[in-house]
Enzyme design. Structure first.
Site, PDB file in Angstrom:
ATOM      1  N   LYS A  63       0.825  -1.214   0.000  1.00  0.00           N
ATOM      2  CA  LYS A  63       0.000   0.000   0.000  1.00  0.00           C
ATOM      3  C   LYS A  63       0.861   1.267   0.000  1.00  0.00           C
ATOM      4  O   LYS A  63       0.468   2.291  -0.560  1.00  0.00           O
ATOM      5  CB  LYS A  63      -0.953   0.005   1.197  1.00  0.00           C
ATOM      6  CG  LYS A  63      -1.840  -1.235   1.291  1.00  0.00           C
ATOM      7  CD  LYS A  63      -2.631  -1.505   0.015  1.00  0.00           C
ATOM      8  CE  LYS A  63      -3.036  -2.961  -0.081  1.00  0.00           C
ATOM      9  NZ  LYS A  63      -3.577  -3.333  -1.399  1.00  0.00           N
ATOM     10  N   GLU A  65      -2.227   7.158   7.951  1.00  0.00           N
ATOM     11  CA  GLU A  65      -3.033   8.070   7.129  1.00  0.00           C
ATOM     12  C   GLU A  65      -3.896   8.931   8.039  1.00  0.00           C
ATOM     13  O   GLU A  65      -4.328   8.487   9.095  1.00  0.00           O
ATOM     14  CB  GLU A  65      -3.983   7.279   6.205  1.00  0.00           C
ATOM     15  CG  GLU A  65      -3.361   6.808   4.914  1.00  0.00           C
ATOM     16  CD  GLU A  65      -4.363   6.077   4.030  1.00  0.00           C
ATOM     17  OE1 GLU A  65      -5.585   6.218   4.248  1.00  0.00           O
ATOM     18  OE2 GLU A  65      -3.921   5.346   3.140  1.00  0.00           O
ATOM     19  N   HIS A 120     -16.310  -4.088   6.488  1.00  0.00           N
ATOM     20  CA  HIS A 120     -15.395  -4.085   5.341  1.00  0.00           C
ATOM     21  C   HIS A 120     -15.775  -5.085   4.250  1.00  0.00           C
ATOM     22  O   HIS A 120     -14.977  -5.366   3.366  1.00  0.00           O
ATOM     23  CB  HIS A 120     -13.946  -4.311   5.792  1.00  0.00           C
ATOM     24  CG  HIS A 120     -13.497  -3.292   6.801  1.00  0.00           C
ATOM     25  ND1 HIS A 120     -13.505  -1.954   6.526  1.00  0.00           N
ATOM     26  CD2 HIS A 120     -13.091  -3.422   8.071  1.00  0.00           C
ATOM     27  CE1 HIS A 120     -13.091  -1.308   7.604  1.00  0.00           C
ATOM     28  NE2 HIS A 120     -12.837  -2.165   8.548  1.00  0.00           N
ATOM     29  N   ARG A 174      -7.536  -7.207  -9.906  1.00  0.00           N
ATOM     30  CA  ARG A 174      -8.327  -8.384 -10.304  1.00  0.00           C
ATOM     31  C   ARG A 174      -9.679  -7.948 -10.862  1.00  0.00           C
ATOM     32  O   ARG A 174     -10.053  -6.783 -10.767  1.00  0.00           O
ATOM     33  CB  ARG A 174      -8.593  -9.253  -9.064  1.00  0.00           C
ATOM     34  CG  ARG A 174      -9.356  -8.458  -8.012  1.00  0.00           C
ATOM     35  CD  ARG A 174      -9.861  -9.280  -6.854  1.00  0.00           C
ATOM     36  NE  ARG A 174     -10.769  -8.492  -6.035  1.00  0.00           N
ATOM     37  CZ  ARG A 174     -10.429  -7.659  -5.069  1.00  0.00           C
ATOM     38  NH1 ARG A 174      -9.159  -7.492  -4.770  1.00  0.00           N
ATOM     39  NH2 ARG A 174     -11.333  -6.983  -4.400  1.00  0.00           N
TER      40      ARG A 174
HETATM   41  C1  MV4 Z   1      -9.847   4.852   5.475  1.00  0.00           C
HETATM   42  C2  MV4 Z   1     -11.017   5.374   6.062  1.00  0.00           C
HETATM   43  C3  MV4 Z   1     -10.979   6.666   6.510  1.00  0.00           C
HETATM   44  N1  MV4 Z   1      -9.848   7.390   6.386  1.00  0.00           N
HETATM   45  N2  MV4 Z   1      -8.755   5.604   5.371  1.00  0.00           N
HETATM   46  C4  MV4 Z   1     -11.266   0.337   5.182  1.00  0.00           C
HETATM   47  C5  MV4 Z   1     -10.697  -0.803   4.426  1.00  0.00           C
HETATM   48  C6  MV4 Z   1      -9.529  -0.265   3.692  1.00  0.00           C
HETATM   49  N3  MV4 Z   1      -9.561  -0.724   2.340  1.00  0.00           N
HETATM   50  C7  MV4 Z   1      -9.606   1.198   3.795  1.00  0.00           C
HETATM   51  N4  MV4 Z   1     -10.646   1.515   4.721  1.00  0.00           N
HETATM   52  C8  MV4 Z   1     -10.834   2.787   5.152  1.00  0.00           C
HETATM   53  N5  MV4 Z   1      -9.780   3.602   5.023  1.00  0.00           N
HETATM   54  C9  MV4 Z   1      -8.767   6.831   5.821  1.00  0.00           C
HETATM   55  N6  MV4 Z   1      -7.651   7.566   5.735  1.00  0.00           N
HETATM   56  C10 MV4 Z   1     -12.133   4.560   6.145  1.00  0.00           C
HETATM   57  C11 MV4 Z   1     -12.047   3.262   5.699  1.00  0.00           C
HETATM   58  C12 MV4 Z   1     -13.235   2.495   5.839  1.00  0.00           C
HETATM   59  C13 MV4 Z   1     -13.889   1.991   4.736  1.00  0.00           C
HETATM   60  C14 MV4 Z   1     -13.402   2.183   3.460  1.00  0.00           C
HETATM   61  C15 MV4 Z   1     -14.065   1.683   2.365  1.00  0.00           C
HETATM   62  C16 MV4 Z   1     -15.230   0.991   2.558  1.00  0.00           C
HETATM   63  C17 MV4 Z   1     -15.740   0.773   3.812  1.00  0.00           C
HETATM   64  C18 MV4 Z   1     -15.082   1.275   4.916  1.00  0.00           C
HETATM   65  C19 MV4 Z   1     -15.600   1.066   6.177  1.00  0.00           C
HETATM   66  C20 MV4 Z   1     -14.944   1.565   7.256  1.00  0.00           C
HETATM   67  C21 MV4 Z   1     -13.762   2.272   7.092  1.00  0.00           C
END
Ligand code: MV4
Length: 529
Positions: free
Chosen positions: A116, A200, A235, A292
């Site tokens: 990442k 982040e 998630h 993918r």
């Molecule tokens: C975040 C975020 C808020 N701020 N990054 C969750 C899984 C991972 N792929 C990234 N995720 C998140 N990253 C920052 N800087 C909130 C999430 C997140 C989220 C992101 C996408 C879809 C659903 C989510 C549910 C909770 C938190």
């Protein structure tokens, strides 16, 4: 073009890939674990070969066994589907070494996106805005403390090898950092074999919006619009739609061009998805790249009229993209519900078991991608996704109305499914207005009745919340009465159709004649025979 493709997957996605093979006139070779002997993907394939015991570690995750089948069955390409080994560069490398085309990006591109921090560096180099924070793995707690202060609380600790929320911790202040650091680090080590973390800035309730891209091996890259994937539970995506209710033409173009820039900078080929977080002011920040085909690809297919799997195959075979960016003309609106064998009334506990009866929705604008049939037993060892229901409409209102109608037509007995949950979400006024974000579903589930009654106002701990819990129990009871009635009707119907049907039904006897016939015909053929 290829002659034979090995489908290194199972369930609905194996069938989706098989369908593309059929249309292209390419042979489709299935593999199956012991638990999947009688699975639909095995029955539909041209050839099928066993690859080991039920646990995926001993079957679907075994590169050596897949390559062995690919060689012995004389396959010239391999499609990994999603999950399992789909984003494992080692499988792409093994294919290359064996002279078998891997249908996906090069191993190097997968590796770069797998880290990442490397992906964030790439985005910066390409001039794509990332969430504020660091782009290098952090050495230790001391450094982390300094960098968290620089970034400004609240921050998220994320796993360098991460994705999917594993090894992720929210830190709202300095005092929480040491414990969060330890927890996230050990979770990351456990899940990915890599304890490294980065930081982040935490965005509150962003939307998750992703751009589908296609890149051929001749330098042509296009974006196929976005998918709104904010409705998630822990998630896991639950509902996806295209276009996003908040993305207009200029924003689509900006996000699409950012995704293409990133793909170009990374030497990316084949289908990919660039994920963004979008804040309330509609600023978008690069999150990560999925290397993918994704579960939710059908919503993009529905609005673009393209077949993404066939395009993946053609790109892998070296063909140039058969259209340019200006030819991509999305039309209408599509929405997808992921149907799971799980019980929303029992904490979403998986509900494996034998499917007794199933009625599939159809009619205008409806597509069902599933991999099940009555008499088949949902195995306990894999993700209990039954399939995906996709509705298309001329606009969002029509797509939602069709989805509601299709959910009423959908019926499965013998196992619990989450279809009822979708009926409730699709009845919610806030959802209907498209007012969703990444924490929306988790919050909604705490007070579902309040949400459906008033459409927006809800307070989990209020009287409305308590009433909500009660009416949910009532709905559960009503559901099982309904199930019992339908089950009785199904059994009566079976018994009416001649003497053999009940005794011979797979629901009664797992070793039914037709199952044995199916095995004899297809399953135990040795490779090469
Ligand atoms: C975040 C975020 C808020 N701020 N990054 C969750 C899984 C991972 N792929 C990234 N995720 C998140 N990253 C920052 N800087 C909130 C999430 C997140 C989220 C992101 C996408 C879809 C659903 C989510 C549910 C909770 C938190």
């Amino acid at each position: 073009m290829f002659k034979k493709i090995l489908i290194a997957n199972r369930g609905e996605i194996a069938i989706r890939i098989l369908r593309a093979c059929r249309e292209l006139g390419i042979g489709a070779v299935a593999v199956f674990s012991e638990a999947d002997r009688a699975s639909l993907h095995v029955r539909l394939a041209d050839e099928a070969y066993p690859i080991g015991p039920s646990p995926s570690r001993e079957s679907y995750l075994r590169i050596d066994k897949l390559m062995d089948v690919a060689r012995r069955a004389d396959c010239d390409a391999l499609h990994p589907g999603y999950g399992f080994l789909a984003e494992n560069p080692e499988l792409a490398r093994a294919c290359l070494a064996a002279g078998i085309t891997f249908i996906g990006p090069a191993a190097e591109a997968m590796e770069q996106m797998g880290s990442k921090t490397a992906a964030r560096q790439l985005a910066r180099r390409a001039g794509v805005l990332t969430v504020p924070g660091v782009v290098e793995p952090i050495e230790g707690l001391e450094k982390a403390s300094q960098l968290a202060r620089d970034t400004g609380f609240p921050v998220l600790l994320k796993a360098v090898a991460g994705g999917g929320g594993k090894g992720m911790r929210l830190v709202t202040g300095e005092a929480e950092l040491p414990a969060a650091w330890r927890d996230a680090s050990s979770e990351a080590l456990n899940a990915f074999g890599d304890p490294r973390l980065y930081i982040e800035k935490y965005l509150d309730r962003p939307r998750h919006i992703e751009i589908q891209i296609l890149a051929d091996q001749h330098g042509h890259i296009v974006y196929l619009g976005e998918r709104e994937c904010s409705v998630q539970r822990r998630h896991q995506k639950v509902i996806e739609e295209a276009p996003s209710p908040v993305v207009d033409a200029p924003l689509r173009r900006a996000m699409g061009e950012a995704a293409v820039k990133l793909a170009r900078a990374g030497g990316y080929t084949n289908a990919g998805t660039v994920e963004f977080l979008v804040d309330a002011a509609r600023n978008f920040y690069f999150l990560e790249v999925n290397t993918r085909l994704q579960v939710e690809h059908p919503v993009t297919e529905a609005i673009t009229g393209l077949d993404l799997v066939k395009l993946q195959v053609r790109i892998a075979a070296g063909e140039p993209l058969p259209f340019a960016q200006e030819d991509v003309a999305p039309r209408g609106h599509a929405i997808e519900c992921r149907l799971y064998a799980e019980d929303p009334d029992n904490n979403f506990f998986p509900s494996p078991g034998t499917i007794l009866a199933r009625r599939v929705p159809s009619g205008p604008g409806i597509r069902l991608d599933d991999g099940v049939y009555p008499g088949w037993t949902v195995p306990t060892e894999y993700d209990p996704l039954l399939g995906k229901l996709i509705a298309w409409g001329a606009d969002r209102g029509e797509a939602l109305a069709r989805m509601r109608r299709a959910l009423e037509e959908y019926y499965v007995s013998g196992i619990r499914t989450n279809a009822g949950l979708f009926r409730r979400i699709l009845a919610d006024a806030e959802f209907a207005r498209g007012e969703i974000h990444t924490r929306w579903l988790d919050e909604w589930l705490k007070a579902p009745a309040a949400a459906t009654e008033s459409g927006s106002a809800r307070s989990p701990r209020s009287a409305a919340g308590v009433a909500g819990a009660k009416s949910e129990q009532a709905a559960g009871r009503q559901g099982s009465v309904e199930d019992a009635a339908l089950l009785a009707a199904a059994l009566w119907h079976l018994s009416k159709n001649g003497s053999s049907s009940i005794e011979g039904s797979a629901a009664e006897k797992p070793e039914s004649r037709w199952k044995l016939e199916g095995r004899r015909a297809q399953l135990d053929r040795a490779p090469g025979r």
